[in-house]
Write a protein that holds these residues in place. Sequence first.
Motif, short mmCIF file in Angstrom:
data_model
loop_
_atom_site.label_atom_id
_atom_site.label_comp_id
_atom_site.label_asym_id
_atom_site.label_seq_id
_atom_site.Cartn_x
_atom_site.Cartn_y
_atom_site.Cartn_z
N SER A 32 -43.54 48.84 -21.99
CA SER A 32 -43.65 50.03 -21.14
C SER A 32 -44.04 49.65 -19.71
N ASN A 33 -44.82 48.60 -19.55
CA ASN A 33 -45.13 48.12 -18.19
C ASN A 33 -43.87 47.66 -17.47
N PRO A 46 -35.03 59.16 -15.49
CA PRO A 46 -36.34 59.79 -15.27
C PRO A 46 -37.13 60.00 -16.57
N ARG A 47 -36.45 60.37 -17.64
CA ARG A 47 -37.16 60.60 -18.90
C ARG A 47 -37.66 59.29 -19.51
N VAL A 48 -36.90 58.25 -19.35
CA VAL A 48 -37.35 56.94 -19.84
C VAL A 48 -38.58 56.48 -19.06
N TYR A 59 -34.82 49.44 -23.99
CA TYR A 59 -36.22 49.83 -24.06
C TYR A 59 -36.43 50.95 -25.07
N VAL A 60 -35.58 51.98 -25.01
CA VAL A 60 -35.73 53.12 -25.93
C VAL A 60 -35.52 52.68 -27.38
N PRO A 64 -28.99 51.10 -16.72
CA PRO A 64 -28.73 51.81 -17.98
C PRO A 64 -28.90 50.92 -19.21
N ALA A 65 -28.47 49.67 -19.12
CA ALA A 65 -28.60 48.78 -20.27
C ALA A 65 -30.08 48.54 -20.60
N PHE A 66 -30.90 48.37 -19.59
CA PHE A 66 -32.33 48.18 -19.81
C PHE A 66 -32.93 49.43 -20.45
N ASP A 67 -32.55 50.61 -19.95
CA ASP A 67 -33.09 51.85 -20.50
C ASP A 67 -32.77 51.98 -21.99
N LYS A 68 -31.52 51.68 -22.36
CA LYS A 68 -31.14 51.78 -23.76
C LYS A 68 -31.90 50.76 -24.62
#
Length: 242
Positions: A107-108, A117-119, A187-188, A181-185
Amino acid sequence: MPRRLAIVGLAAVLACPALAQQVQQNQAIPYPTTPQPAETQTNQGLGQNVQQREQRVRQGGAPQDTRAQTNQGQAGATAQMGQQQSQADRQYVEQTLAAGTVSLQASNFAATKAQNPRVKQFAGFEIAEQNTLSDVMHSMAEPTATSSTTKGAQQAASTAPELPQNDAAAMERMSKAQGGPAFDKDYVAMQLKGHQDLFAVQERYLQGNPQNRELMNVAKLAMGQIREHIALLQDIQKELGQ
């Protein structure tokens, strides 16, 4: 004169039927000519012989205490249950801190690299949650910890958690990844699996009938928060098209 007194005394005895009967009974009782040693006399309260009484004394009981061995067995069973509980507490704290550390570090990274924004918002929630949970767990290693905190929990709380190899590799990957986007996916997806695993840790601990009230309450509260985060992550994952 002595003969007359003897006759009078005998007449008085015979005149009392109860006393006469007692005299006859006493005359019929055979008395041993040689006293028997105390060790050879049977006494149900003290045991068959002096060796049994000495053995009970060595076991921590009184000479007549036939429950000494039973009491020792109960004490041993209680001590074993205490050790098992302490081990369960230690395992729970270790696993919770390890999963929390991975989630916090990821998360850091997301707080600065995420674009959705939601991520990014979820990363902020997770950082606050894991910092609070870590503070609660580490407080059990302090001298002011309650007496119900087991030794296993104290040791685990005072030791840095050892991360599984796959989690350590994931941290390395995310630290080097570029935001987008790839990082966001990634991470989630990682957070969703981590929260599911952390939920299972809380559930297993509570199903083990824990006696540590503080840890039990932490696990119950954590389960509620984790359940909410799983639902939120699943919603975000749909939004990202995963």
